[in-house]
Write a protein that holds these residues in place. Sequence first.
Motif, PDB file in Angstrom:
ATOM      1  N   VAL A  84      10.422  -7.567  46.778  1.00 63.78           N
ATOM      2  CA  VAL A  84      10.966  -6.318  46.281  1.00 63.78           C
ATOM      3  C   VAL A  84      11.179  -6.474  44.780  1.00 63.78           C
ATOM      4  N   MET A  85      11.283  -5.379  44.113  1.00 61.69           N
ATOM      5  CA  MET A  85      11.516  -5.404  42.680  1.00 61.69           C
ATOM      6  C   MET A  85      12.766  -4.578  42.391  1.00 61.69           C
ATOM      7  N   ILE A  86      13.697  -5.175  41.676  1.00 57.05           N
ATOM      8  CA  ILE A  86      14.902  -4.477  41.244  1.00 57.05           C
ATOM      9  C   ILE A  86      14.827  -4.391  39.734  1.00 57.05           C
ATOM     10  N   THR A  87      14.886  -3.180  39.211  1.00 58.31           N
ATOM     11  CA  THR A  87      14.689  -2.996  37.781  1.00 58.31           C
ATOM     12  C   THR A  87      15.505  -1.828  37.263  1.00 58.31           C
ATOM     13  N   GLY A  88      15.765  -1.854  36.010  1.00 62.85           N
ATOM     14  CA  GLY A  88      16.410  -0.726  35.343  1.00 62.85           C
ATOM     15  C   GLY A  88      15.397   0.136  34.614  1.00 62.85           C
ATOM     16  N   ASP A  89      14.119  -0.183  34.789  1.00 62.23           N
ATOM     17  CA  ASP A  89      13.068   0.597  34.131  1.00 62.23           C
ATOM     18  C   ASP A  89      12.984   2.002  34.704  1.00 62.23           C
ATOM     19  N   ALA A  90      12.370   2.886  33.945  1.00 65.56           N
ATOM     20  CA  ALA A  90      12.073   4.234  34.431  1.00 65.56           C
ATOM     21  C   ALA A  90      11.164   4.109  35.651  1.00 65.56           C
ATOM     22  N   ILE A  91      11.258   5.066  36.560  1.00 67.32           N
ATOM     23  CA  ILE A  91      10.548   4.978  37.841  1.00 67.32           C
ATOM     24  C   ILE A  91       9.039   4.833  37.661  1.00 67.32           C
ATOM     25  N   LEU A  92       8.444   5.577  36.730  1.00 69.97           N
ATOM     26  CA  LEU A  92       6.991   5.478  36.550  1.00 69.97           C
ATOM     27  C   LEU A  92       6.588   4.112  36.003  1.00 69.97           C
ATOM     28  N   THR A  93       7.385   3.557  35.118  1.00 67.45           N
ATOM     29  CA  THR A  93       7.118   2.212  34.607  1.00 67.45           C
ATOM     30  C   THR A  93       7.213   1.201  35.740  1.00 67.45           C
ATOM     31  N   ALA A  94       8.270   1.298  36.535  1.00 59.15           N
ATOM     32  CA  ALA A  94       8.474   0.363  37.641  1.00 59.15           C
ATOM     33  C   ALA A  94       7.333   0.445  38.659  1.00 59.15           C
ATOM     34  N   VAL A  95       6.884   1.644  38.975  1.00 59.44           N
ATOM     35  CA  VAL A  95       5.788   1.808  39.945  1.00 59.44           C
ATOM     36  C   VAL A  95       4.519   1.161  39.413  1.00 59.44           C
ATOM     37  N   GLU A  96       4.208   1.367  38.156  1.00 59.57           N
ATOM     38  CA  GLU A  96       2.984   0.777  37.594  1.00 59.57           C
ATOM     39  C   GLU A  96       3.062  -0.744  37.581  1.00 59.57           C
ATOM     40  N   VAL A  97       4.193  -1.299  37.216  1.00 62.19           N
ATOM     41  CA  VAL A  97       4.349  -2.754  37.234  1.00 62.19           C
ATOM     42  C   VAL A  97       4.217  -3.271  38.672  1.00 62.19           C
ATOM     43  N   ALA A  98       4.832  -2.573  39.628  1.00 61.28           N
ATOM     44  CA  ALA A  98       4.726  -2.968  41.034  1.00 61.28           C
ATOM     45  C   ALA A  98       3.274  -2.911  41.511  1.00 61.28           C
ATOM     46  N   ARG A  99       2.519  -1.948  41.038  1.00 59.18           N
ATOM     47  CA  ARG A  99       1.091  -1.878  41.385  1.00 59.18           C
ATOM     48  C   ARG A  99       0.327  -3.053  40.768  1.00 59.18           C
ATOM     49  N   GLN A 100       0.635  -3.370  39.522  1.00 55.75           N
ATOM     50  CA  GLN A 100      -0.075  -4.450  38.832  1.00 55.75           C
ATOM     51  C   GLN A 100       0.105  -5.801  39.515  1.00 55.75           C
ATOM     52  N   VAL A 101       1.255  -6.027  40.134  1.00 53.38           N
ATOM     53  CA  VAL A 101       1.495  -7.301  40.824  1.00 53.38           C
ATOM     54  C   VAL A 101       1.302  -7.191  42.335  1.00 53.38           C
TER      55      VAL A 101
END
Length: 127
Positions: A84-101
């Motif tokens: 899982v990823m816990i982040t304070g990033d904006a939702i679109l940023t977090a989704v893209e990072v989650a896709r990249q990994v």
Amino acid sequence: IPADYDQIAFHHMSLGRRVLSMAVKSINVSKTSTLSKLQSIKDKGRDFVETNLQFAGFLVLDCPLKPDSKTVIQELNQTGHETVMITGDAILTAVEVARQVAIIPLSIKVYRIQSCPPKSSNNDGSP
């Protein structure tokens, strides 16, 4: 704020970038020492400082992933760990990072839902 503000911000966030909005404000202070000027502004309070700002642009930060991030996530998934990823990033940023990994597979659709204020039943703006 420019009419295309959201479009530009969302574009950069969807590429996994961090987006900060920059703004300026001219504040008149007495001609005293720098320390006195700073104290004078501080005494006015945050609400005063953060109102009537003029949009100055975006600061867009590209924070590439560490080279082994995707491999580490894949190894964790292959050994039965749930990632899982816990982040304070904006939702679109977090989704893209989650896709990249590969925390979120490319085949999964992700939707951004935005709430709207309730519609008023009167002409005076009250509910």
